[in-house]
Enzyme design. Structure first.
Site, mmCIF file in Angstrom:
data_model
loop_
_atom_site.group_PDB
_atom_site.id
_atom_site.type_symbol
_atom_site.label_atom_id
_atom_site.label_comp_id
_atom_site.label_asym_id
_atom_site.label_seq_id
_atom_site.Cartn_x
_atom_site.Cartn_y
_atom_site.Cartn_z
ATOM 1 N N THR B 165 0.859 -1.187 0.000
ATOM 2 C CA THR B 165 0.000 0.000 0.000
ATOM 3 C C THR B 165 0.890 1.230 0.000
ATOM 4 O O THR B 165 1.755 1.363 0.865
ATOM 5 C CB THR B 165 -0.891 0.007 1.252
ATOM 6 O OG1 THR B 165 -1.754 -1.123 1.199
ATOM 7 C CG2 THR B 165 -1.722 1.286 1.326
ATOM 8 N N LYS B 241 -6.920 1.553 -3.269
ATOM 9 C CA LYS B 241 -6.588 1.016 -1.949
ATOM 10 C C LYS B 241 -6.546 2.140 -0.911
ATOM 11 O O LYS B 241 -7.035 1.980 0.214
ATOM 12 C CB LYS B 241 -5.234 0.287 -1.984
ATOM 13 C CG LYS B 241 -4.788 -0.333 -0.649
ATOM 14 C CD LYS B 241 -5.559 -1.579 -0.284
ATOM 15 C CE LYS B 241 -5.205 -2.143 1.091
ATOM 16 N NZ LYS B 241 -3.958 -2.929 1.115
ATOM 17 N N LYS B 309 0.246 5.148 9.552
ATOM 18 C CA LYS B 309 0.930 5.211 8.254
ATOM 19 C C LYS B 309 -0.057 5.537 7.122
ATOM 20 O O LYS B 309 0.155 6.488 6.360
ATOM 21 C CB LYS B 309 1.606 3.863 7.976
ATOM 22 C CG LYS B 309 2.188 3.726 6.577
ATOM 23 C CD LYS B 309 2.902 2.385 6.374
ATOM 24 C CE LYS B 309 1.962 1.202 6.356
ATOM 25 N NZ LYS B 309 1.207 1.103 5.076
#
Lengths: 368, 368
Positions: B165, B241, B309
């Site tokens: 990701t 995503k 994150k």
């Protein structure tokens, strides 16, 4: 939005319901406080909107109630929800009196076999159960304690069902004030939309004394397919409803932020809808509201100002409890900005249009 | 969290993966940059966590792939996800080389019939497809272009599948840099968790050139039950995503805010879970994560720092695009506060514990 304390001042300033010639607007909303547009703009669609927030969440084949009640009931507020609830009570065998500030709604109700009443007090006379189907605490207090209010005529031991979404402390205060007069109060926010109301298939988030539940049960059986008994004191039902509204409001704002940001990146938002609804990022609100954005159709099913009101109540509750709620606070600001931009009465998916407009992003049906 | 620009500096400062004796931690995470704990703490659980973010969202009976591929594949990163993906490729008929910074994982892979490799470059030699199963852009760049990187040996026309990701701009930059050398790049974030990885039943959000899809298809068929083809250029898969991660992160923060506020009001949170999961306030994350709060079990399935994150990447993307995202910004602050309070590696439902601790609210298993 209403501040907890000022909302109490607001209640005391409430004028009695004023007759309205409009049949296109939810009607009991006219029993509103003067000069509090932010507080009351939401109410003007709320019979439709507030309940459609939870419409369709249960399987369509939920059985309609087969209960047969007896005795006398009154329904105050014959809007899209209240009218259907009155029909469900009649179907279950209740002798039902109905009142609304809109005389046309009362006339229609009488023409269809109900007893029309000229005031909450008249509707409540000799009733075993009074079902209040209005939009907020201010209207509920007016119906209970205003001129020609229910409290003037309701029999000792009869029960008042309050379905409006409100601050739990306000629900507790209204209940205490009524119960001090020997009547029972059931805190009973509803959801399910107009069709389920007419089918007797609502969901009710209820709390109150065992006596209040016992007295209200035949009417609850007639109106609800799903009854959550959430506590033995008023306020619990309201508290559960507010927790749901916190989440529902945040999810609409997050869905709007995500789909507008996706559009800004040039993603196909119909494909975004397909992927997200099959993914961990899904929510009931994303799945229910984002088709309005994909179709560019902001016809109000539930209005922006409903969440201006309900997330406002959450902020008041949280500040009073000294409990920080930064995520729902951010969501409220986006509903406020959307309302400020003139979309307060549009569908609450309009929050996505606000993101699009302030960023020059193109969404279907809404040239940025 | 990584800033877009500093993350590029970080990439350039990345050290090659260092051998690790630990088998208990996901292993390729050791291919990390020095001195960037906030950036890399998340990676240390990310094989487990990042993918479990979307675990169980599809019906359990999703068929495992029956595809039989041919040719040579390499898997870089034999953690909980990568190891299962390598097994799926072997089962489909691929000759699979595997590399991990953890020598023990490579030895196990070789003992079970795979080809162990001593570096990404060795694993990629003569491979038709290289599947990179690491946690972020920094590790991906190290594997591609670091010492002993894949780019040194990968055949012309072979394809590199990147599953981490990351910011779509970073994915585009890595793809452009690799494709300039005559190799193909498929942007292919994955979801589904370790079990689906082993079953060849992952979900892949992929974008890339028709040539990259064609070259990668036998491997995709072997690894994925559901393949979304989201565009003909790298970056689209990453963008979808990230939109999912925006929503997933906000929903966890909102669920935590709501359930802790409910507890603060004295509501039975098990009952709150029952009511909300049947209501319009539900989300996939509320339903999946809040049982951890009800049970007081914060054993990490997906760690707080994963959303520190990922919501950080969202903030970087949005700021770079001049697109305000106030709701996900507020959610990020709550993940940051939870991490700052020492819960960064705990289950991401720990955000509810943070709300409880700062308000003196009691939650199960966590004395406030």
């Amino acid at each position: 939005m209403p501040l907890r304390r000022s909302s109490w001042r607001a209640l005391r300033r409430c004028s009695p319901p004023r007759p309205s010639s409009s049949t296109s607007e939810p009607t009991a909303s006219r029993g509103a406080c003067r000069g509090r547009p932010l507080l009351h703009k939401p109410s003007q669609r709320s019979f439709l909107s507030e309940d459609q927030v939870m419409t369709e969440q249960f399987s369509p084949e939920v059985a309609t109630s087969g209960a047969t009640g007896t005795g006398r009931a009154a329904v105050i507020g014959l809007g899209s929800m209240g009218y259907g609830m009155a029909q469900s009570l009649k179907r279950a065998g209740f002798d039902v009196a109905g009142f609304d500030v809109n005389a046309a709604a009362v006339e229609r109700f009488a023409a269809e076999g109900g007893r029309g009443a000229s005031s909450p007090a008249e509707a409540a006379r000799d009733a075993d159960v009074v079902v209040s189907v209005v939009v907020n605490a201010a209207q509920t207090e007016t119906i209970l304690f205003g001129p020609d209010g229910v409290a003037q005529t309701l029999a000792d031991g009869a029960v008042f069902l309050s379905s409006a979404t409100m601050d739990p402390d306000v629900a507790r205060a209204l209940a205490a004030r009524l119960e001090a007069t020997g009547r029972l109060y059931l805190d009973a926010p509803i959801s399910g939309g107009a069709q389920r109301a007419a089918e007797g298939a609502l969901t009710v988030l209820a709390s109150g004394s065992p006596e209040a539940f016992a007295k209200a049960r035949p009417a609850l059986d007639a109106m609800a397919a799903r009854l959550y008994e959430l506590g033995d004191a008023p306020g619990q039902g309201a508290a559960f409803k507010m927790i749901n509204q916190l989440l529902a409001g945040v999810h609409i704002a997050a869905a709007s932020e995500a789909i507008a940001f996706a559009a800004r990146q040039g993603l196909d938002i119909a494909k975004v809808y397909e992927v997200i609804t099959a993914s961990a990022g899904n929510s009931w609100m994303f799945e229910n509201r984002m088709p309005h954005v994909v179709d560019g159709d902001y016809t109000p099913r539930s209005a922006v100002d409903i969440f201006v009101k309900d997330l406002g109540i959450i902020q008041d509750m949280a500040r009073s409890a000294k409990f920080p709620v930064p995520v729902s606070a951010a969501a409220l600001q986006m509903f406020l900005a959307t309302s400020a931009a003139g979309m307060g009465r549009d569908d609450d998916a309009s929050v996505a249009r606000l993101y699009a407009r302030i960023t020059g992003t193109r969404l279907p049906g809404d040239p940025a």
